[in-house]
Design an enzyme around this catalytic site. Structure first.
Site, PDB file in Angstrom:
ATOM      1  N   LYS A  52       0.840  -1.213   0.000  1.00 18.13           N
ATOM      2  CA  LYS A  52       0.000   0.000   0.000  1.00 18.13           C
ATOM      3  C   LYS A  52       0.874   1.262   0.000  1.00 18.13           C
ATOM      4  CE  LYS A  52      -3.669  -2.636   2.147  1.00 18.13           C
ATOM      5  NZ  LYS A  52      -4.380  -3.063   3.362  1.00 18.13           N
ATOM      6  N   GLN A  96      -4.566  -1.845   9.678  1.00 19.38           N
ATOM      7  CA  GLN A  96      -4.390  -3.143   9.019  1.00 19.38           C
ATOM      8  C   GLN A  96      -4.898  -4.272   9.919  1.00 19.38           C
ATOM      9  OE1 GLN A  96      -3.220  -3.617   5.792  1.00 19.38           O
ATOM     10  NE2 GLN A  96      -3.764  -5.763   6.097  1.00 19.38           N
ATOM     11  N   ASP A 119     -10.988   2.331   4.039  1.00 20.05           N
ATOM     12  CA  ASP A 119     -11.190   0.881   3.895  1.00 20.05           C
ATOM     13  C   ASP A 119     -12.680   0.551   3.801  1.00 20.05           C
ATOM     14  OD1 ASP A 119      -9.051  -0.809   3.546  1.00 20.05           O
ATOM     15  OD2 ASP A 119      -8.543  -0.943   5.680  1.00 20.05           O
TER      16      ASP A 119
END
Ligand code: NAP
Length: 293
Positions: A52, A96, A119
């Site tokens: 990312k 994450q 997200d």
């Protein structure tokens, strides 16, 4: 049979984003800034976060990585989230997953300001997505939609079977495929570990999305001739022939299923790369305040 090439499509998406950022810069606009919180030392998570951050660099976004060890407390993570929520320079951020077991993941996700939740995991974004309102769509289902779009795969009136009902993949995927838009307008079945006669249902799928995390679970006898098969699965299995010591396996037994398909995604080189591209897209939207003012 066409192999859906996530490598090519994700590179296209990233190139398009790069052009957009360059335009934005030239007009004196804000350079998108993504932050990632990584707790602990899960090898797969390290790889995903690194990819990312690397993608941000390739596209021209700014990025900030906040790393903490696995002994970090829930309160400490909540404090970092508050700081990022309040930091006007950060457009969007991710935590994450998975988190260490002592941290309540729902509490963490709900602490993220929805307008920075790139997200798309916050209940407000999931609810808005379900209602068809502007929302960040979680990156993996978003990536799958983009593959379907760019390969111009027909979806209206098709039977889409999604295997797996997780909050981050299966559930949003099923909601998105039934929406009254393209890609969508499918009749959707969502199956899971308690489903009886699972193969009888998967065999009816015109579009089969496998997201259960069981390597090579979907075999040829579970798939209809001509089906579109999207393999979301990504499991590390020991492979001593590889330098890393592991290989990535999908949920579909590719070699025997592929000959029956009209389209199929490979693993690796399919959905996984699109997930990162979709996150980058959401980050651009966040910098432009396109979902929330
Ligand atoms: P998850 O949270 O573990 O959910 C798995 C789902 O599959 C659950 O709903 C479970 O049912 C169902 N399931 C498990 N075994 C089953 C079986 N034998 N038959 C039918 N259903 C079964 O997993 P996830 O986070 O959604 O991830 C799924 C896979 O996608 C994993 O391999 C993961 O690594 C991968 N993934 C890939 C990406 C990417 O970028 N490509 C992103 C995210 C995840 P129950 O609800 O009944 O337990």
């Amino acid at each position: 049979m066409t192999i859906i090439d996530g490598k090519i499509i994700s590179a296209q998406v990233k190139q398009e984003l790069k052009v957009e950022v360059e335009k934005q810069k030239a007009n004196g606009g804000k350079i998108p800034h993504l932050a990632a919180i990584l707790i602990g030392d899960n090898g797969a998570s390290e790889t995903y976060v690194a990819s990312k951050i690397r993608s941000c660099e390739e596209i021209g976004f700014r990025s900030t990585l906040i790393r903490r060890d696995s002994s970090t407390t829930e309160d400490e993570v909540l404090e970092i989230i508050q700081q990022l929520n309040n930091d006007e320079d950060i457009d969007g951020f991710i935590v994450q997953l998975p988190l260490p077991a002592h941290i309540n993941v729902d509490k963490i996700i709900e602490a993220i300001e929805p307008r920075k939740d790139v997200d798309g995991f916050h209940p407000i974004n999931i609810g808005r997505m379900a209602k068809g309102l502007p929302a960040y769509i979680s990156a993996t289902p978003f990536g799958v939609l983009e593959l379907i779009k760019r390969y111009k795969i027909e979806t209206a009136g098709k039977h889409c079977v999604v295997v797996g009902r997780s909050q981050i993949v299966g559930l949003p995927m099923s909601i998105l495929m039934q929406r009254n838009t393209y890609p969508g307008n499918c009749t959707v079945s969502l199956v899971h570990s308690k489903t009886k006669n699972l193969a009888e249902i998967t065999k009816q799928a015109d579009i089969l999305v496998a997201a259960l995390g069981k390597p090579e679970f979907i075999t040829a006898d579970m798939v209809k001739e001509g089906a579109v098969v999207i393999d979301v699965g990504l499991t590390r299995v020991v492979d001593t022939t590889k330098k890393s010591g592991f290989a990535l396996k999908g949920d579909v037994k590719f070699d025997e299923v592929a000959p029956k398909c009209s389209y199929i995604t490979p693993v690796p080189g399919g959905v996984g790369l699109m997930t990162v591209a979709a996150l980058m897209y959401n980050t651009l939207l966040s910098a432009r305040r396109e979902i929330y003012q």
